[in-house]
Design an enzyme around this catalytic site. Structure first.
Site, PDB file in Angstrom:
ATOM      1  N   GLU A 161      -4.810   3.132   6.549  1.00 47.23           N
ATOM      2  CA  GLU A 161      -4.521   3.099   5.116  1.00 47.23           C
ATOM      3  C   GLU A 161      -5.049   4.369   4.465  1.00 47.23           C
ATOM      4  O   GLU A 161      -4.557   4.804   3.426  1.00 47.23           O
ATOM      5  CB  GLU A 161      -5.189   1.865   4.505  1.00 47.23           C
ATOM      6  CG  GLU A 161      -4.937   1.635   3.045  1.00 47.23           C
ATOM      7  CD  GLU A 161      -5.546   0.337   2.548  1.00 47.23           C
ATOM      8  OE1 GLU A 161      -6.020   0.328   1.401  1.00 47.23           O
ATOM      9  OE2 GLU A 161      -5.561  -0.658   3.295  1.00 47.23           O
TER      10      GLU A 161
ATOM     11  N   ARG B  43       0.814  -1.215   0.000  1.00 51.73           N
ATOM     12  CA  ARG B  43       0.000   0.000   0.000  1.00 51.73           C
ATOM     13  C   ARG B  43       0.850   1.269   0.000  1.00 51.73           C
ATOM     14  O   ARG B  43       0.497   2.274   0.615  1.00 51.73           O
ATOM     15  CB  ARG B  43      -0.961   0.021   1.195  1.00 51.73           C
ATOM     16  CG  ARG B  43      -1.901  -1.150   1.280  1.00 51.73           C
ATOM     17  CD  ARG B  43      -2.870  -1.224   0.105  1.00 51.73           C
ATOM     18  NE  ARG B  43      -3.698  -2.421   0.226  1.00 51.73           N
ATOM     19  CZ  ARG B  43      -3.377  -3.606  -0.272  1.00 51.73           C
ATOM     20  NH1 ARG B  43      -2.247  -3.744  -0.964  1.00 51.73           N
ATOM     21  NH2 ARG B  43      -4.162  -4.652  -0.118  1.00 51.73           N
TER      22      ARG B  43
ATOM     23  N   SER C  63     -11.200  -0.613   3.347  1.00 52.40           N
ATOM     24  CA  SER C  63     -10.304  -0.961   4.459  1.00 52.40           C
ATOM     25  C   SER C  63      -9.682   0.305   5.031  1.00 52.40           C
ATOM     26  O   SER C  63      -8.957   1.012   4.336  1.00 52.40           O
ATOM     27  CB  SER C  63      -9.208  -1.910   3.978  1.00 52.40           C
ATOM     28  OG  SER C  63      -9.762  -3.126   3.521  1.00 52.40           O
TER      29      SER C  63
END
EC number: 1.3.1.98
Length: 332
Positions: free
Chosen positions: A328, A160, A232
């Site tokens: 995130e 990520r 998420s």
């Protein structure tokens, strides 16, 4: 150019904030023209679909948004194909485009919100596939109007993350992303959830895999058009072998994914669930009742409400497991 522009439709969390100035462009030349005109004033922020952002207040600067479209075949062999895609293309539209043409590689990334440009910035991933393994090159234009093409090896991809998320690259705007896709039948079906769903079908095809991924995501993840969220919210932490073994001894039922001989990924959603947060609310923000990795806006939440919930969840996980989980989502 629009002044005091509402960003409600430009962030999937559904946070009602505005930007002092909002600029859209449909080509590299248009973006270069905006930069040259002096209308891109500091501070500035380039956004995609707003699916990985949490606005904490009105943005007192310029928001830029790409509408560069198009999918162009730039190279092809008997085995694979390279396509150049505009940064403003909706990611799931691109996935659907590939599946319909029997190009393999992106099907596990079905229904991920956002746009193609952001996929290269965030290194999106799901169900054993990361976009970095499909990207060939990323084309950019910076705030000085200079173009640069990054080979995938220059993008600094990790979980990520990419160089495009670094503060020093805030002035670099993704314009096109090229992907290499397979023309040969190939699937990534390592996850048990996918295999179980596939048992309902007589055979495996690209269309079937896409339908299965969509069904799994729709069952676990709320539709942001109905309940604001950014998918998420937390990254799954990666821990060393020694820490993992100590945790496994205490929690033998703990799910995990081997990264290599030294590192193990632990699902943050499982830890949040173990802390009792699934389905719990803190004011107008809540932990989703089907997937603890997702924080939702129950209606009228501000960025500060979501951050307060995030901080409380992180503190619980840290106290119980001794692990820091990190968002995130980018706070703006």
């Amino acid at each position: 150019m629009e002044q005091k522009y509402s960003l409600l439709s430009h962030n999937t969390f559904g946070i009602d904030v505005s930007a002092a100035c909002f600029l859209e462009y449909a080509s590299v030349d248009e973006l270069r023209g905006l930069i040259g005109s002096g209308r891109v004033t500091s501070p500035y922020l380039h956004i995609g679909g707003g699916s990985n952002l949490l606005f904490t207040k009105d943005y007192e600067g310029t928001i830029l948004h790409s509408r560069i479209g198009g999918v162009e075949v730039v190279a092809e062999t008997d085995d694979d194909i390279v396509v150049r895609v505009g940064a403003g293309v909706v990611w799931d539209d691109f996935v659907d485009y590939c599946v319909q043409r029997h190009w393999y590689g992106v099907e596990n990334l079905s229904l991920i919100p956002g746009e193609v440009g952001a996929s290269a910035v965030q290194n999106i991933g799901a169900y054993g596939v990361e976009v970095k393994d499909l990207i060939v090159r990323v084309e950019t234009l910076n705030i000085e109007g200079k173009e640069h093409v990054y080979d995938v090896t220059e993008c600094g991809y990790s979980y990520r993350d990419s160089i495009f998320k670094r503060p020093e690259n805030k002035s670099v705007f993704v314009t096109y992303v090229s992907f290499r896709l397979s023309k040969r039948e190939h699937y990534t079906l390592d996850y048990g959830t996918i295999r179980r769903e596939l048992e309902k079908y007589p055979g495996v095809t690209l269309d079937v895999v896409r339908r299965v991924i969509i069904a799994i995501r729709e069952e676990k993840l709320p539709d942001p058009r109905v309940m604001g969220n950014a998918g998420s919210f937390f990254m799954n932490p990666i821990v060393g072998r020694e820490q993992f073994e100590a945790l496994q001894a205490e929690y033998p039922q703990m799910p995990f994914y081997e990264i290599d001989t030294d590192r193990v990924k632990i699902p943050a959603g499982w830890m949040i669930d173990q802390c009792g947060w699934k389905g719990k609310a803190l004011g107008p923000a809540a932990v989703h009742d089907k997937q603890a990795l997702v924080l939702v806006n129950r209606g009228g939440a501000k960025g500060a409400d979501v951050i307060a919930l995030s901080d409380a969840v992180r503190a619980s996980v840290r106290a119980k497991f001794g692990i820091d989980i990190h968002p995130e989502v980018n706070f703006i």
